[in-house]
Structures are given as C-alpha cells and as structure tokens.
Write an enzyme that holds these catalytic residues in place. Structure first.
Site, PDB file in Angstrom:
ATOM      1  N   LYS A  86      43.932  51.657  42.051  1.00 27.15           N
ATOM      2  CA  LYS A  86      45.232  50.968  42.008  1.00 27.15           C
ATOM      3  C   LYS A  86      45.938  51.067  43.363  1.00 27.15           C
ATOM      4  CE  LYS A  86      45.093  49.421  37.767  1.00 27.15           C
ATOM      5  NZ  LYS A  86      44.620  48.038  37.590  1.00 27.15           N
ATOM      6  N   TYR A 120      43.666  59.797  35.101  1.00 27.72           N
ATOM      7  CA  TYR A 120      43.475  58.485  35.729  1.00 27.72           C
ATOM      8  C   TYR A 120      42.447  58.540  36.842  1.00 27.72           C
ATOM      9  CZ  TYR A 120      46.209  54.975  33.559  1.00 27.72           C
ATOM     10  OH  TYR A 120      46.631  54.034  32.682  1.00 27.72           O
TER      11      TYR A 120
HETATM   12  P1  NAD Z   1      41.801  45.054  28.715  1.00 28.75           P
HETATM   13  O1  NAD Z   1      40.647  45.943  28.400  1.00 28.75           O
HETATM   14  O2  NAD Z   1      42.256  44.136  27.668  1.00 28.75           O
HETATM   15  O3  NAD Z   1      41.539  44.239  30.057  1.00 28.75           O
HETATM   16  C1  NAD Z   1      40.684  44.676  31.066  1.00 28.75           C
HETATM   17  C2  NAD Z   1      39.814  43.483  31.382  1.00 28.75           C
HETATM   18  O4  NAD Z   1      38.971  43.745  32.510  1.00 28.75           O
HETATM   19  C3  NAD Z   1      38.876  43.113  30.222  1.00 28.75           C
HETATM   20  O5  NAD Z   1      39.088  41.768  29.861  1.00 28.75           O
HETATM   21  C4  NAD Z   1      37.498  43.286  30.810  1.00 28.75           C
HETATM   22  O6  NAD Z   1      36.545  42.381  30.298  1.00 28.75           O
HETATM   23  C5  NAD Z   1      37.802  43.011  32.271  1.00 28.75           C
HETATM   24  N1  NAD Z   1      36.700  43.440  33.137  1.00 28.75           N
HETATM   25  C6  NAD Z   1      36.202  44.682  33.318  1.00 28.75           C
HETATM   26  N2  NAD Z   1      35.143  44.625  34.156  1.00 28.75           N
HETATM   27  C7  NAD Z   1      34.982  43.313  34.509  1.00 28.75           C
HETATM   28  C8  NAD Z   1      34.059  42.610  35.316  1.00 28.75           C
HETATM   29  N3  NAD Z   1      33.061  43.238  35.955  1.00 28.75           N
HETATM   30  N4  NAD Z   1      34.200  41.267  35.448  1.00 28.75           N
HETATM   31  C9  NAD Z   1      35.197  40.610  34.803  1.00 28.75           C
HETATM   32  N5  NAD Z   1      36.098  41.223  34.022  1.00 28.75           N
HETATM   33  C10 NAD Z   1      35.986  42.561  33.868  1.00 28.75           C
HETATM   34  O7  NAD Z   1      42.972  46.074  29.140  1.00 28.75           O
HETATM   35  P2  NAD Z   1      44.398  45.807  29.803  1.00 28.75           P
HETATM   36  O8  NAD Z   1      45.153  47.060  29.578  1.00 28.75           O
HETATM   37  O9  NAD Z   1      44.943  44.510  29.363  1.00 28.75           O
HETATM   38  O10 NAD Z   1      44.061  45.772  31.356  1.00 28.75           O
HETATM   39  C11 NAD Z   1      44.427  44.700  32.196  1.00 28.75           C
HETATM   40  C12 NAD Z   1      44.974  45.221  33.510  1.00 28.75           C
HETATM   41  O11 NAD Z   1      46.216  45.862  33.282  1.00 28.75           O
HETATM   42  C13 NAD Z   1      44.090  46.249  34.221  1.00 28.75           C
HETATM   43  O12 NAD Z   1      44.140  46.028  35.612  1.00 28.75           O
HETATM   44  C14 NAD Z   1      44.773  47.555  33.863  1.00 28.75           C
HETATM   45  O13 NAD Z   1      44.490  48.593  34.797  1.00 28.75           O
HETATM   46  C15 NAD Z   1      46.208  47.099  33.952  1.00 28.75           C
HETATM   47  N6  NAD Z   1      47.203  47.986  33.343  1.00 28.75           N
HETATM   48  C16 NAD Z   1      47.099  48.336  32.038  1.00 28.75           C
HETATM   49  C17 NAD Z   1      48.049  49.183  31.466  1.00 28.75           C
HETATM   50  C18 NAD Z   1      47.945  49.619  30.035  1.00 28.75           C
HETATM   51  O14 NAD Z   1      48.617  50.589  29.656  1.00 28.75           O
HETATM   52  N7  NAD Z   1      47.177  48.953  29.203  1.00 28.75           N
HETATM   53  C19 NAD Z   1      49.125  49.639  32.248  1.00 28.75           C
HETATM   54  C20 NAD Z   1      49.199  49.241  33.591  1.00 28.75           C
HETATM   55  C21 NAD Z   1      48.249  48.412  34.116  1.00 28.75           C
END
Ligand code: NAD
Length: 260
Positions: A167, A160
């Site tokens: 985070k 990570y």
């Molecule tokens: P995802 O890839 O679907 O979503 C990430 C989003 O961030 C995308 O839509 C991307 O376009 C957007 N993004 C990145 N750079 C950007 C920018 N400059 N301007 C605007 N948008 C931007 O993946 P996800 O897993 O749904 O992630 C969403 C959130 O959930 C994130 O904060 C991620 O860290 C968090 N999260 C994910 C998990 C997991 O296991 N998937 C677990 C805990 C937390």
C-alpha cells in the site's frame, strides 16, 4: 446552483469485482447509478459466475472481461476490447490486492522474495500497466483513476505485513503518476478505507477486532459502509473533483486522525 453528478455518456472500467461484497462492486453500482457505461473485469473463471449474476442488476449492461492483472497479454487484450467497444475511457477503478496468507500473518521478517514480489506485483505494480493502457483512451478528454488503499501504508497494523509495504508503494505510484499525467488532465487519487467485510478482508488475522477498534475509537464512533467508499469514488470520478489529484482520501470515520 445545484450540484449533481451526471456521468451519462461517460465510460469507465472497474477492476476487482469478486462478489457482491467487493468494494469494486459498490463503486460500480454508484458509477452506474450516475449514468456511466461500465466495463467490469474479474480475475478468473472461478469468479466469473459471481460477476455474471451481478451484471444484470446494473441499469446499463456492463462489458464483462476476464483480466488477471499479472498477465500483460491479458491486460493488453482487455484494453483492446475496451477500445473497440467504448473508444474512450473517463474512469478507471483499481480495487485489486493479493498476498499469500503466510505473508500476512506471522513475522514480516520472514517474508520471502516470491511472496513479496507477488504481493507488490498484484497490489501495487499492476496500477502502472493498467494506467499505461488507459492513458491513450483518456487523454482526449481527461480522466480519473481511483485506487484503493489502507492506512497500513503509513502505520503498523500487525498482520498486514507485506500488504502494508504494497500500500505504501501504491500510494507513491498515485502521487508520481498524478504528476506525470496531470498535463493530460488525467487525475489519480486513492481512497484509504476503514475496514469493510469482504473476501480479501477475511484473510486478515484479527480483522473482527480491528473493526471493533475502529468503531470504538473513530470520531464518528462507527464503522464505515461500502456505500460511503463508493460515493467518494463517484465524487473523485466526477468533475466536482476536477482540482483533486495525487490525494489519499480517508474514508475511515476519522480513525486516522486520532492519536490516543
Ligand atoms: P475483494 O476480495 O472483494 O477484492 C479484491 C479483488 O482483487 C478481487 O476481486 C480479486 O479477484 C482481485 N485480484 C486479486 N488478484 C488479482 C489478479 N492477479 N488479477 C486481477 N484481480 C485480482 O476485497 P476488497 O476488500 O473489496 O478489496 C478491494 C481493494 O480495497 C483492495 O485493494 C484492498 O486492499 C482495498 N481495501 C480493502 C479494505 C477492507 O477492509 N476490505 C480496506 C481498505 C482497502
């Protein structure tokens, strides 16, 4: 007394829909089902097509806006459109994160300033300008902001790396802003989710093993679902959570409570 969540007449904006697997999309669906009128943003032209295809599946046609959260002019334009179309906002969902692949693999010690800055700018700092622009649209009636985080903010998850740093910063921002915006009845909370298959997760080295480890060790002995994160976001957006702010809510099947 029956407790239901009815968000009819309320307006919300969701940042971070890349495709149907995005956590942001699951949250958008839950808010829409509860009656909320949504604006949904996508990062760039490349992702527009996905979002345009998903939009008609909601009950109410969402306002679709392109927004790169690192571009202040673009953020300003996004909120101008929301002000024109909606006039007010009840909910903002921040589900956005990014780090260069090189910076979430290998040695954290080698992280350069550019990669560090980019990861922190997109994944943590961006909450500030978004909330800054949302505040004038929320303060008349109060509002709720929900951000997405991961347990790598407080523990070491090899791979990570700088995303853990981001985070940690994001979670602090949630607490600090909860304090500052509390008098305006604007609440901020983050959901700390267990691993879910998404575009962003695909970039994490060892993700499949991590999912298995969670399912094996979590008290519920399984992985979580997108829907479980979405319904928690719905709760946080609703008046049922009117006394909850500055909180990091774990939706991780209990994984984070385990010692060994
Ligand atoms: P995802 O890839 O679907 O979503 C990430 C989003 O961030 C995308 O839509 C991307 O376009 C957007 N993004 C990145 N750079 C950007 C920018 N400059 N301007 C605007 N948008 C931007 O993946 P996800 O897993 O749904 O992630 C969403 C959130 O959930 C994130 O904060 C991620 O860290 C968090 N999260 C994910 C998990 C997991 O296991 N998937 C677990 C805990 C937390």
């Amino acid at each position: 007394m029956a407790y239901t969540i009815d968000l009819t007449g309320k307006k919300g904006i969701v940042f971070g829909v890349a495709n149907h697997r995005s956590i942001a999309w699951a949250i958008a669906q839950a808010l829409d089902e509860a009656g909320m009128q949504l604006a949904i943003t996508y990062q760039n032209d490349r992702l527009k097509e996905n979002v345009v295809k998903l939009a008609p599946t909601l009950h109410q046609p969402p306002l679709l806006l392109q927004c790169d959260v690192t571009d202040e002019a673009n953020v300003q334009q996004t909120f101008s459109s929301v002000r024109e179309q909606f006039g007010e906002l009840a909910t903002l969902v921040h589900s956005v994160a990014f780090a260069n692949r090189d910076d979430i693999s290998g040695e954290f010690l080698k992280t350069g300033w550019d990669g560090y800055r980019l990861a922190l700018q997109v994944s943590a700092y961006s909450l500030l300008p978004l909330v800054r622009h949302a505040t004038p649209l929320m303060e008349a009636k109060g509002g709720s902001v929900v951000a997405m985080t991961f347990q790598a903010s407080t523990r070491v998850f090899p791979g990570y790396n700088v995303m853990g740093t981001a985070k940690a910063a994001l979670e602090h921002e949630v607490r600090q802003l909860a304090y500052e915006l509390g008098p305006k009845n604007i609440r901020l909370n983050a959901i700390s989710a267990g691993p879910l298959d998404t575009l962003a997760a695909r970039g994490i080295h060892g993700f499949v093993d991590m999912k298995k480890e969670h399912a094996d060790r979590a008290p519920l002995r399984r992985n979580i679902t997108h829907r479980e994160v979405a319904t928690t976001a719905l709760f946080l957006a609703s008046d049922l959570a009117s006394g909850v702010t500055g909180e990091i809510v774990h939706v991780d099947a209990g994984y984070s409570v385990m010692g060994m």
